[in-house]
Design a protein around this motif. Structure first.
Motif, PDB file in Angstrom:
ATOM      1  N   ALA A   1       4.329   1.283 -22.736  1.00 27.78           N
ATOM      2  CA  ALA A   1       3.473   1.787 -21.660  1.00 27.78           C
ATOM      3  C   ALA A   1       2.154   1.035 -21.624  1.00 27.78           C
ATOM      4  CB  ALA A   1       3.233   3.283 -21.846  1.00 27.78           C
ATOM      5  N   GLY A   2       1.609   0.734 -22.801  1.00 30.62           N
ATOM      6  CA  GLY A   2       0.360  -0.009 -22.865  1.00 30.62           C
ATOM      7  C   GLY A   2       0.503  -1.418 -22.309  1.00 30.62           C
ATOM      8  N   SER A   3       1.654  -2.028 -22.544  1.00 29.35           N
ATOM      9  CA  SER A   3       1.904  -3.369 -22.012  1.00 29.35           C
ATOM     10  C   SER A   3       1.909  -3.356 -20.494  1.00 29.35           C
ATOM     11  CB  SER A   3       3.250  -3.902 -22.525  1.00 29.35           C
ATOM     12  OG  SER A   3       3.227  -4.084 -23.918  1.00 29.35           O
ATOM     13  N   TRP A   4       2.483  -2.284 -19.912  1.00 31.65           N
ATOM     14  CA  TRP A   4       2.515  -2.210 -18.452  1.00 31.65           C
ATOM     15  C   TRP A   4       1.113  -1.972 -17.890  1.00 31.65           C
ATOM     16  CZ3 TRP A   4       3.503   1.963 -14.484  1.00 31.65           C
ATOM     17  CH2 TRP A   4       3.837   1.384 -13.244  1.00 31.65           C
ATOM     18  N   VAL A   5       0.323  -1.150 -18.563  1.00 30.05           N
ATOM     19  CA  VAL A   5      -1.067  -0.942 -18.140  1.00 30.05           C
ATOM     20  C   VAL A   5      -1.802  -2.280 -18.117  1.00 30.05           C
ATOM     21  CG1 VAL A   5      -3.291   0.070 -18.771  1.00 30.05           C
ATOM     22  CG2 VAL A   5      -1.215   1.455 -18.888  1.00 30.05           C
ATOM     23  N   ASN A   6      -1.577  -3.105 -19.130  1.00 29.12           N
ATOM     24  CA  ASN A   6      -2.227  -4.423 -19.176  1.00 29.12           C
ATOM     25  C   ASN A   6      -1.850  -5.275 -17.969  1.00 29.12           C
ATOM     26  OD1 ASN A   6      -3.663  -4.010 -21.530  1.00 29.12           O
ATOM     27  ND2 ASN A   6      -2.079  -4.855 -22.855  1.00 29.12           N
ATOM     28  N   GLU A   7      -0.584  -5.194 -17.550  1.00 26.97           N
ATOM     29  CA  GLU A   7      -0.152  -5.961 -16.384  1.00 26.97           C
ATOM     30  C   GLU A   7      -0.835  -5.458 -15.120  1.00 26.97           C
ATOM     31  OE1 GLU A   7       1.825  -8.763 -16.437  1.00 26.97           O
ATOM     32  OE2 GLU A   7       1.445  -8.487 -18.586  1.00 26.97           O
TER      33      GLU A   7
ATOM     34  N   GLY B   1       0.761  -1.228   0.000  1.00 25.12           N
ATOM     35  CA  GLY B   1       0.000   0.000   0.000  1.00 25.12           C
ATOM     36  C   GLY B   1       0.798   1.288   0.000  1.00 25.12           C
ATOM     37  N   LEU B   2       2.114   1.186  -0.264  1.00 25.57           N
ATOM     38  CA  LEU B   2       2.931   2.393  -0.358  1.00 25.57           C
ATOM     39  C   LEU B   2       2.781   3.076  -1.712  1.00 25.57           C
ATOM     40  CD1 LEU B   2       6.207   1.167   1.376  1.00 25.57           C
ATOM     41  CD2 LEU B   2       4.557   2.830   2.247  1.00 25.57           C
ATOM     42  N   LEU B   3       2.136   2.358  -2.622  1.00 30.09           N
ATOM     43  CA  LEU B   3       1.891   2.880  -3.964  1.00 30.09           C
ATOM     44  C   LEU B   3       0.566   2.298  -4.426  1.00 30.09           C
ATOM     45  CD1 LEU B   3       3.451   4.554  -6.167  1.00 30.09           C
ATOM     46  CD2 LEU B   3       4.178   2.355  -7.114  1.00 30.09           C
ATOM     47  N   SER B   4      -0.209   3.090  -5.177  1.00 27.69           N
ATOM     48  CA  SER B   4      -1.490   2.597  -5.673  1.00 27.69           C
ATOM     49  C   SER B   4      -1.462   2.473  -7.192  1.00 27.69           C
ATOM     50  CB  SER B   4      -2.623   3.547  -5.265  1.00 27.69           C
ATOM     51  OG  SER B   4      -2.567   4.748  -6.013  1.00 27.69           O
ATOM     52  N   VAL B   5      -2.363   1.658  -7.721  1.00 26.53           N
ATOM     53  CA  VAL B   5      -2.483   1.519  -9.171  1.00 26.53           C
ATOM     54  C   VAL B   5      -2.863   2.859  -9.800  1.00 26.53           C
ATOM     55  CG1 VAL B   5      -3.831   0.447 -11.010  1.00 26.53           C
ATOM     56  CG2 VAL B   5      -2.983  -0.940  -9.116  1.00 26.53           C
ATOM     57  N   ARG B   6      -3.689   3.627  -9.121  1.00 25.71           N
ATOM     58  CA  ARG B   6      -4.077   4.944  -9.645  1.00 25.71           C
ATOM     59  C   ARG B   6      -2.877   5.866  -9.777  1.00 25.71           C
ATOM     60  NH1 ARG B   6      -9.944   6.810  -7.133  1.00 25.71           N
ATOM     61  NH2 ARG B   6     -11.157   5.063  -7.989  1.00 25.71           N
ATOM     62  N   GLN B   7      -1.945   5.800  -8.815  1.00 24.79           N
ATOM     63  CA  GLN B   7      -0.735   6.605  -8.926  1.00 24.79           C
ATOM     64  C   GLN B   7       0.115   6.162 -10.108  1.00 24.79           C
ATOM     65  OE1 GLN B   7       0.430   5.887  -4.765  1.00 24.79           O
ATOM     66  NE2 GLN B   7       0.549   8.111  -4.482  1.00 24.79           N
ATOM     67  N   CYS B   8       0.139   4.873 -10.351  1.00 27.33           N
ATOM     68  CA  CYS B   8       0.886   4.357 -11.506  1.00 27.33           C
ATOM     69  C   CYS B   8       0.265   4.847 -12.811  1.00 27.33           C
ATOM     70  CB  CYS B   8       0.912   2.833 -11.479  1.00 27.33           C
ATOM     71  SG  CYS B   8       1.852   2.120 -10.113  1.00 27.33           S
TER      72      CYS B   8
ATOM     73  N   GLU C   1      -5.488  -6.161 -11.010  1.00 28.95           N
ATOM     74  CA  GLU C   1      -6.808  -5.776 -10.507  1.00 28.95           C
ATOM     75  C   GLU C   1      -7.864  -6.824 -10.858  1.00 28.95           C
ATOM     76  OE1 GLU C   1      -7.127  -2.852  -8.477  1.00 28.95           O
ATOM     77  OE2 GLU C   1      -5.021  -3.455  -8.640  1.00 28.95           O
ATOM     78  N   PHE C   2      -7.726  -7.446 -12.020  1.00 28.04           N
ATOM     79  CA  PHE C   2      -8.670  -8.482 -12.438  1.00 28.04           C
ATOM     80  C   PHE C   2      -8.689  -9.634 -11.445  1.00 28.04           C
ATOM     81  CE2 PHE C   2      -9.027 -12.581 -14.787  1.00 28.04           C
ATOM     82  CZ  PHE C   2     -10.377 -12.528 -15.086  1.00 28.04           C
ATOM     83  N   TYR C   3      -7.507 -10.084 -11.028  1.00 29.85           N
ATOM     84  CA  TYR C   3      -7.457 -11.208 -10.093  1.00 29.85           C
ATOM     85  C   TYR C   3      -8.047 -10.834  -8.733  1.00 29.85           C
ATOM     86  CZ  TYR C   3      -4.707 -14.099 -13.267  1.00 29.85           C
ATOM     87  OH  TYR C   3      -4.292 -14.867 -14.329  1.00 29.85           O
ATOM     88  N   ARG C   4      -7.968  -9.568  -8.358  1.00 24.78           N
ATOM     89  CA  ARG C   4      -8.619  -9.142  -7.119  1.00 24.78           C
ATOM     90  C   ARG C   4     -10.136  -9.238  -7.247  1.00 24.78           C
ATOM     91  NH1 ARG C   4      -5.582  -4.864  -3.466  1.00 24.78           N
ATOM     92  NH2 ARG C   4      -3.576  -5.942  -3.399  1.00 24.78           N
TER      93      ARG C   4
END
Length: 260
Positions: free
Chosen positions: A67-73, A41-48, A78-81
């Motif tokens: 950059a798009g490849s990293w967004v997919n990762e 929780g020191l970094l969020s997906v939204r910050q990324c 988030e999908f698995y959550r």
């Protein structure tokens, strides 16, 4: 938190554009290595996503770019959550695909321990497991290769590997770890089909062609050249085990296992 933000800024500035072409090569510094910060929780997906957007001039990138490849990762994470929330049984040792709930996994503590210790006789597998055991982290490509090896070459229950990874990974995330293991075992949602079985030799030749990663973690193979290092059993190597299983035979066995 400051270290997380610094790593994010460095990754976006120096590595993001090449992420798509470098992320599968463990000898390169091609991945973000931000997962430990995301996990606690020191970094969020939204910050990324915000950092990516700023780097891209205020918009999200095309999926075909680095950059798009990293967004997919990040989306996979988030999908698995969401899978864990919608199908909580997967967090309780159940496969997402119920038809695989009765697979007769092999009980072989010795082979499982050899996998854990990085003594399978396949250099890429062993180097990856050594990295995990010594650092608490493993390259993402190698997480897939080692997991699939345990499930499909050794036919050992994916849940044992899932628990072992969680006991070692500094970025161990229940949802992502479970999703990754069930993908490799072909028991999960949107998983690899059962007949997709990574060849540990060709994976090694393709993603560590010069053996740089292998040599970093398996110094006993230093003397082998860039071709020999992927199949050391064909050469006289002291202090390195023979393959725990023959790939071709293991592949055929796995196909029959899943069909049956």
């Amino acid at each position: 938190e400051d270290a997380a933000q610094q790593r994010l800024a460095e990754f976006v500035e120096d590595h993001l554009d090449d992420y798509g072409s470098e992320r599968d090569f463990p000898a390169l510094d091609g991945t973000s290595q931000l997962s430990p910060y995301l996990n606690v929780g020191l970094l969020s997906v939204r910050q990324c996503l915000e950092a990516i957007s700023l780097h891209q001039g205020g918009h999200l990138p095309d999926t075909k770019t680095g950059a798009g490849s990293w967004v997919n990762e990040l989306i996979w994470r988030e999908f698995y959550r969401h899978v864990l929330v919608g199908f909580p049984q997967v967090s309780q040792g159940e496969p997402f695909k119920q038809r695989y709930g009765t697979l007769p996994w092999r009980n072989d503590p010795d082979e499982f321990q050899r996998w854990c210790d990085g003594r399978t006789g396949y250099p890429l597998i062993d180097a990856a497991m050594t990295q995990l055991n010594q650092t608490g982290w493993m390259h993402n490509r190698l997480r897939m290769v080692t997991a699939m090896f345990l499930c499909k070459h050794l036919l050992i229950d994916w849940r044992l590997g899932e628990r072992y990874f969680m006991s070692r990974l500094v970025d161990g995330d229940q949802a992502a770890n479970n999703g990754g293991w069930q993908w490799c075992a072909s028991t999960g949602t949107d998983a690899a089909p059962y007949f997709r079985i990574f060849n540990p030799i060709t994976q090694s030749q393709r993603f560590d062609p010069k053996g740089e990663f292998i040599r970093r973690w398996l110094p006993q193979l230093q003397a082998l050249d860039n071709k020999q290092i992927h199949e050391p059993w064909k050469h006289a190597v002291v202090d390195y085990p023979d393959p725990i299983v023959d790939h071709k035979a293991a592949r055929l066995r796995a196909l029959e296992f899943y069909k049956g």
